[in-house]
Design a protein around this motif. Structure first.
Motif, short mmCIF file in Angstrom:
data_model
loop_
_atom_site.label_atom_id
_atom_site.label_comp_id
_atom_site.label_asym_id
_atom_site.label_seq_id
_atom_site.Cartn_x
_atom_site.Cartn_y
_atom_site.Cartn_z
N TYR A 1 -2.33 4.08 -3.95
CA TYR A 1 -2.37 2.93 -4.75
C TYR A 1 -2.60 1.42 -3.86
O TYR A 1 -1.34 1.93 -2.64
N VAL A 2 -3.02 0.49 -4.19
CA VAL A 2 -2.63 -0.75 -3.31
C VAL A 2 -1.97 -1.47 -4.74
O VAL A 2 -2.89 -1.54 -6.15
N TYR A 3 -0.99 -2.00 -4.60
CA TYR A 3 -0.28 -2.64 -5.68
C TYR A 3 -0.23 -4.40 -5.25
O TYR A 3 0.02 -4.98 -4.15
N PHE A 4 -0.35 -5.26 -6.45
CA PHE A 4 -0.87 -6.47 -5.99
C PHE A 4 -0.41 -7.28 -6.83
O PHE A 4 -0.33 -6.76 -8.34
N THR A 5 0.52 -8.60 -7.35
CA THR A 5 0.24 -9.54 -7.66
C THR A 5 -0.73 -10.71 -7.85
O THR A 5 -0.43 -11.71 -6.78
N ILE A 6 -0.55 -11.65 -8.37
CA ILE A 6 -1.86 -11.93 -8.74
C ILE A 6 -0.58 -13.34 -9.87
O ILE A 6 0.22 -13.45 -10.39
N VAL A 7 -0.58 -14.85 -9.21
CA VAL A 7 0.33 -15.32 -9.55
C VAL A 7 -0.33 -16.58 -10.15
O VAL A 7 -1.08 -17.08 -9.56
N THR A 8 -0.07 -17.25 -11.33
CA THR A 8 -0.65 -17.68 -12.08
C THR A 8 -0.18 -19.96 -11.87
O THR A 8 0.94 -19.10 -10.84
N THR A 9 -0.97 -20.91 -12.34
CA THR A 9 -0.10 -22.01 -12.00
C THR A 9 1.38 -21.85 -13.04
O THR A 9 1.99 -23.47 -12.39
N ARG B 1 1.05 -1.11 0.14
CA ARG B 1 -0.19 -0.22 0.08
C ARG B 1 0.75 1.59 0.28
O ARG B 1 1.97 1.38 1.01
N THR B 2 0.84 2.25 -0.23
CA THR B 2 0.76 3.97 -0.57
C THR B 2 -0.02 4.96 -0.47
O THR B 2 -1.11 3.94 -0.53
N GLY B 3 0.45 5.83 -1.15
CA GLY B 3 -0.47 6.92 -0.26
C GLY B 3 -1.81 6.73 -1.05
O GLY B 3 -2.74 6.65 -0.92
N ARG C 1 3.56 -20.28 -12.82
CA ARG C 1 4.84 -19.49 -11.99
C ARG C 1 4.64 -17.73 -12.72
O ARG C 1 5.89 -17.05 -12.35
N LYS C 2 3.83 -17.23 -13.83
CA LYS C 2 3.90 -15.71 -14.17
C LYS C 2 3.17 -15.13 -13.66
O LYS C 2 2.00 -15.38 -12.92
N GLU C 3 3.57 -13.77 -13.08
CA GLU C 3 3.27 -13.55 -11.99
C GLU C 3 2.49 -12.59 -13.45
O GLU C 3 3.30 -11.35 -14.52
N ILE C 4 1.42 -11.53 -12.40
CA ILE C 4 0.41 -10.28 -13.65
C ILE C 4 0.86 -9.03 -12.04
O ILE C 4 -0.30 -9.55 -11.40
N ASP C 5 1.03 -7.68 -12.29
CA ASP C 5 0.95 -6.39 -11.93
C ASP C 5 -0.45 -6.06 -11.62
O ASP C 5 -0.59 -5.92 -13.12
N PHE C 6 -1.11 -5.47 -10.99
CA PHE C 6 -1.96 -5.38 -11.05
C PHE C 6 -2.11 -4.09 -9.37
O PHE C 6 -1.12 -3.73 -8.82
N ARG C 7 -2.32 -2.95 -9.75
CA ARG C 7 -2.94 -1.65 -9.08
C ARG C 7 -3.51 -1.49 -8.53
O ARG C 7 -5.00 -1.44 -10.15
#
Length: 155
Positions: A67-75, A63-65, A77-83
């Motif tokens: 946004y909330v940043y998070f990553t979804i990890v696939t089966t 968490r920043t001022g 092992r690919k990482e997809i970044d969101f905010r």
């Protein structure tokens, strides 16, 4: 139980692109009980669907001022970044929907194993031979080995 088409949450979130510059692109997200659909800004483009059976977890929440940043990890092992906006709580909604999906799937697997009939235990070799032998009337059998029997000693 919720239907797979029931919308749990809908709204805006941003996905980091895989390009060299890794720009944040706004998407309209639609969360259901079995997937997260991401609709691009252009109306004709097809949505990208992240089906929960191919996802492992929601990870790296920061968490920043604003946004909330998070990553979804696939089966795979690919990482997809969101905010998302800090007050929108997309990360929590996705994590809870994913856990609910994984729990339902585990329960279905458990129930299917419980309903499956147990395999019959294999018979012991002697019992199997007796069961395979044709049944004939019982007669006292004589020893097949005609060897002499030991004679008792007389004193």
């Amino acid at each position: 139980m919720k239907s797979p088409d029931e919308v749990l949450r809908e709204g805006e979130l941003e996905k980091r692109s895989d390009s060299l510059f890794q720009l944040w692109k706004k998407k309209r997200g639609v969360l259901t009980s079995d997937r997260l659909s991401l609709f691009p800004a252009s109306p004709r483009a097809r949505p990208k669907e992240l089906r929960f059976h191919s996802l492992l977890k929601v990870d790296c929440v920061e968490r920043t001022g604003k946004y909330v940043y998070f990553t979804i990890v696939t089966t795979d092992r690919k990482e997809i970044d969101f905010r998302c906006a800090g007050e929108s709580c997309w990360n929590a909604a996705i994590a809870l929907a994913l856990i609910d999906f994984q729990n339902r799937r585990a329960l279905q697997g458990f129930r299917s194993r419980q309903e499956r009939p147990a395999p019959a235990a294999p018979a012991a070799p002697a019992e199997a031979a007796e069961a395979a032998a044709p049944s004939e009337p019982s007669e006292p059998s004589e020893p097949s080995d005609p060897s002499p029997q030991p004679q008792p000693r007389t004193p």
